[in-house]
Design a protein around this motif. Structure first.
Motif, PDB file in Angstrom:
ATOM      1  N   UNK A   1      57.804  56.679  55.876  1.00 25.99           N
ATOM      2  CA  UNK A   1      59.107  56.639  56.534  1.00 25.99           C
ATOM      3  C   UNK A   1      59.007  57.151  57.971  1.00 25.99           C
ATOM      4  N   UNK A   2      58.137  58.141  58.216  1.00 29.08           N
ATOM      5  CA  UNK A   2      57.933  58.587  59.603  1.00 29.08           C
ATOM      6  C   UNK A   2      57.347  57.460  60.444  1.00 29.08           C
ATOM      7  N   UNK A   3      56.412  56.710  59.859  1.00 30.48           N
ATOM      8  CA  UNK A   3      55.835  55.567  60.576  1.00 30.48           C
ATOM      9  C   UNK A   3      56.916  54.535  60.914  1.00 30.48           C
ATOM     10  N   UNK A   4      57.803  54.269  59.947  1.00 26.91           N
ATOM     11  CA  UNK A   4      58.864  53.299  60.179  1.00 26.91           C
ATOM     12  C   UNK A   4      59.817  53.791  61.269  1.00 26.91           C
ATOM     13  N   UNK A   5      60.210  55.059  61.194  1.00 25.77           N
ATOM     14  CA  UNK A   5      61.119  55.599  62.207  1.00 25.77           C
ATOM     15  C   UNK A   5      60.508  55.527  63.598  1.00 25.77           C
ATOM     16  N   UNK A   6      59.225  55.803  63.695  1.00 23.09           N
ATOM     17  CA  UNK A   6      58.544  55.738  64.990  1.00 23.09           C
ATOM     18  C   UNK A   6      58.506  54.302  65.511  1.00 23.09           C
ATOM     19  N   UNK A   7      58.247  53.351  64.597  1.00 20.56           N
ATOM     20  CA  UNK A   7      58.210  51.942  65.002  1.00 20.56           C
ATOM     21  C   UNK A   7      59.588  51.473  65.471  1.00 20.56           C
TER      22      UNK A   7
ATOM     23  N   UNK B   1      68.739  49.279  55.657  1.00 16.02           N
ATOM     24  CA  UNK B   1      68.676  49.429  54.190  1.00 16.02           C
ATOM     25  C   UNK B   1      67.583  50.424  53.807  1.00 16.02           C
ATOM     26  N   UNK B   2      66.418  50.281  54.404  1.00 14.85           N
ATOM     27  CA  UNK B   2      65.306  51.179  54.058  1.00 14.85           C
ATOM     28  C   UNK B   2      65.631  52.622  54.410  1.00 14.85           C
ATOM     29  N   UNK B   3      66.198  52.829  55.591  1.00 16.37           N
ATOM     30  CA  UNK B   3      66.523  54.182  56.021  1.00 16.37           C
ATOM     31  C   UNK B   3      67.661  54.790  55.204  1.00 16.37           C
ATOM     32  N   UNK B   4      68.459  53.947  54.573  1.00 18.61           N
ATOM     33  CA  UNK B   4      69.577  54.434  53.755  1.00 18.61           C
ATOM     34  C   UNK B   4      69.154  54.881  52.355  1.00 18.61           C
ATOM     35  N   UNK B   5      67.880  54.727  52.022  1.00 14.56           N
ATOM     36  CA  UNK B   5      67.417  55.057  50.667  1.00 14.56           C
ATOM     37  C   UNK B   5      66.948  56.512  50.554  1.00 14.56           C
ATOM     38  N   UNK B   6      67.563  57.413  51.305  1.00 15.19           N
ATOM     39  CA  UNK B   6      67.073  58.792  51.360  1.00 15.19           C
ATOM     40  C   UNK B   6      67.152  59.505  50.022  1.00 15.19           C
ATOM     41  N   UNK B   7      68.182  59.220  49.226  1.00 15.85           N
ATOM     42  CA  UNK B   7      68.275  59.858  47.904  1.00 15.85           C
ATOM     43  C   UNK B   7      67.082  59.477  47.031  1.00 15.85           C
ATOM     44  N   UNK B   8      66.726  58.209  47.046  1.00 13.59           N
ATOM     45  CA  UNK B   8      65.555  57.759  46.286  1.00 13.59           C
ATOM     46  C   UNK B   8      64.287  58.382  46.847  1.00 13.59           C
ATOM     47  N   UNK B   9      64.153  58.396  48.155  1.00 13.61           N
ATOM     48  CA  UNK B   9      62.967  58.981  48.792  1.00 13.61           C
ATOM     49  C   UNK B   9      62.823  60.452  48.406  1.00 13.61           C
ATOM     50  N   UNK B  10      63.935  61.189  48.423  1.00 10.83           N
ATOM     51  CA  UNK B  10      63.906  62.602  48.037  1.00 10.83           C
ATOM     52  C   UNK B  10      63.471  62.764  46.580  1.00 10.83           C
ATOM     53  N   UNK B  11      63.915  61.850  45.719  1.00 11.95           N
ATOM     54  CA  UNK B  11      63.532  61.917  44.303  1.00 11.95           C
ATOM     55  C   UNK B  11      62.029  61.691  44.150  1.00 11.95           C
ATOM     56  N   UNK B  12      61.487  60.734  44.875  1.00 13.81           N
ATOM     57  CA  UNK B  12      60.044  60.479  44.830  1.00 13.81           C
ATOM     58  C   UNK B  12      59.275  61.711  45.299  1.00 13.81           C
ATOM     59  N   UNK B  13      59.716  62.305  46.400  1.00 13.77           N
ATOM     60  CA  UNK B  13      59.053  63.497  46.938  1.00 13.77           C
ATOM     61  C   UNK B  13      59.087  64.632  45.925  1.00 13.77           C
ATOM     62  N   UNK B  14      60.248  64.828  45.299  1.00 16.04           N
ATOM     63  CA  UNK B  14      60.425  65.934  44.358  1.00 16.04           C
ATOM     64  C   UNK B  14      59.531  65.788  43.131  1.00 16.04           C
ATOM     65  N   UNK B  15      59.524  64.605  42.525  1.00 13.34           N
ATOM     66  CA  UNK B  15      58.732  64.432  41.303  1.00 13.34           C
ATOM     67  C   UNK B  15      57.239  64.435  41.621  1.00 13.34           C
ATOM     68  N   UNK B  16      56.866  63.941  42.804  1.00 13.42           N
ATOM     69  CA  UNK B  16      55.444  63.906  43.186  1.00 13.42           C
ATOM     70  C   UNK B  16      54.853  65.316  43.244  1.00 13.42           C
ATOM     71  N   UNK B  17      55.649  66.283  43.680  1.00 18.01           N
ATOM     72  CA  UNK B  17      55.180  67.667  43.782  1.00 18.01           C
ATOM     73  C   UNK B  17      54.881  68.277  42.420  1.00 18.01           C
ATOM     74  N   UNK B  18      55.478  67.743  41.371  1.00 18.58           N
ATOM     75  CA  UNK B  18      55.370  68.340  40.034  1.00 18.58           C
ATOM     76  C   UNK B  18      54.294  67.688  39.165  1.00 18.58           C
ATOM     77  N   UNK B  19      53.683  66.625  39.663  1.00 20.05           N
ATOM     78  CA  UNK B  19      52.752  65.849  38.840  1.00 20.05           C
ATOM     79  C   UNK B  19      51.307  66.268  39.082  1.00 20.05           C
ATOM     80  N   UNK B  20      50.469  66.227  38.029  1.00 22.33           N
ATOM     81  CA  UNK B  20      49.055  66.563  38.208  1.00 22.33           C
ATOM     82  C   UNK B  20      48.290  65.426  38.857  1.00 22.33           C
TER      83      UNK B  20
END
Length: 361
Positions: free
Chosen positions: A166-172, A190-209
């Motif tokens: 998402x940082x790459x997209x924002x920079x582009x 549309x992509x930038x509006x998916x922040x709730x989903x992005x936050x969910x991905x970030x959150x669950x990724x931190x908890x996975x082995x």
């Protein structure tokens, strides 16, 4: 023979001199249809090999790449020797000096075993075949579940990091180097509006082995034998520490849409739920108790995050002037972006059904 062919054969001859095999009589043929590495089948009177020129522009960590593959192959072979891994392991051939690769000029090469009478497939054609594909990739990571992942090098930094994408997209978007933003503003929004989903991905990724993951789980990265039975996992270039949800998500991305990833007829896109059902049930069953409840939940998240992230990567590359992905027509990357985001949307809409199918495993 043109100059390019003569140079190639000269390079191959130089590479083969680094190995303790008789290559006086050798036939060389292009193998596969990969877009990154150049791969050849070598046939001698005694034995067959695979020779691969590693694209060091895409994979600058070429030594680490072949080292990762060597560590993985040796671990799998030890497990196979005691009956814990059912598939074949095409080993890398060490050079005369014990290296896993050879360097000629600026090019890196590696020699590998060829599994006789094996072949690749390009498309999953049935739920039964999908189950075999998922089982093979699951067996691969499951057998490596006790491998110390910290011993593997990270070949591509931030490969599945959705925040980085998402940082790459924002920079582009901010730079708009090619003045293309006006042609894709709605998709960008549309992509930038998916922040709730992005936050969910970030959150669950931190908890996975972390596991040893393949990171390119397409059907054509399996070898098959007679009867379309998987016999080996191949193309270990992107193997590194990762999350199971990304391997599973990539399988769904490449197996469950009825359209190629650059097809522009996205209104006709559907999700093949019978293929999805076979994939998720076979994948979960192969892991058994080695997959936690949270990891099982994460598979659905990966199903959505992989096409979303890839869609943003295509969109970013389009805005930047098509500098990463190869294109063969105007707006090719934009077409890919629309396609993958449509897949993301359909998977989000189908999520209740996907969860129900996952619970049947």
């Amino acid at each position: 023979m043109d100059n390019r062919s003569a140079s190639l054969h000269s390079d191959i001859d130089t590479v083969l001199n680094n190995y303790d095999y008789d290559f006086a009589e050798v036939e060389i043929a292009v193998l596969g249809n990969g877009h990154i590495n150049n791969t050849y089948k070598l046939t001698t009177p005694e034995v067959e090999f695979v020779l691969q020129q590693i694209n060091h522009d895409v994979f600058p960590k070429t030594a680490e790449l072949s080292s990762n593959a060597q560590k993985i192959n040796l671990h799998l072979q030890r497990q196979k020797n005691i009956g814990n891994y059912p598939l074949s392991i095409p080993q890398q051939i060490l050079s005369k000096t014990g290296e896993t690769y050879s360097k000629v000029g600026t090019n890196y090469w590696r020699l590998m075993e060829f599994i006789s009478n094996s072949y690749t497939l390009e498309e999953v054609e049935s739920p039964e075949q999908a189950a075999l594909v998922a089982n093979a990739f699951a067996e691969f990571s499951c057998t490596l579940s006790d491998f110390p992942v910290e011993e593997l090098a990270v070949i591509i930094e931030d490969f599945h990091d959705i925040s980085f994408r998402m940082r790459q997209l924002n920079e582009a978007v901010e730079n708009d180097l090619q003045d293309r933003l006006s042609s894709c503003q709605t998709l960008v929004n549309f992509c930038l509006d998916q922040q709730d989903f992005i936050n969910h991905v970030i959150d669950i990724s931190k908890k996975l082995p972390l596991h040893v993951t393949h990171n390119d789980t397409k059907i054509n990265n399996l070898l098959f034998t007679e009867g379309d039975t998987p016999c080996a996992v191949i193309d270990l270039d992107t193997c590194m520490p990762g999350l199971l949800m990304h391997d599973f998500g990539d399988m769904v991305r490449t197996c469950c849409s009825n359209l190629a990833e650059d097809d522009t007829n996205i209104d006709a896109m559907i999700i093949k739920l019978d293929i999805f059902s076979a994939l998720i049930q076979s994948y979960q069953n192969a892991f058994g108790t080695k997959m936690s409840a949270l990891e099982k939940d994460s598979l659905i998240v990966g199903t959505k995050s992989v096409p979303f992230s890839l869609g943003t990567r295509f969109l970013t590359d389009y805005l930047n002037g098509d500098s990463y992905f190869q294109v063969s027509r105007e707006k090719h990357n934009l077409d890919r972006a629309f396609n993958q985001i449509q897949l993301f949307i359909l998977l989000c809409e189908a999520e209740p059904e996907l969860i129900k199918l996952a619970m049947q495993a």
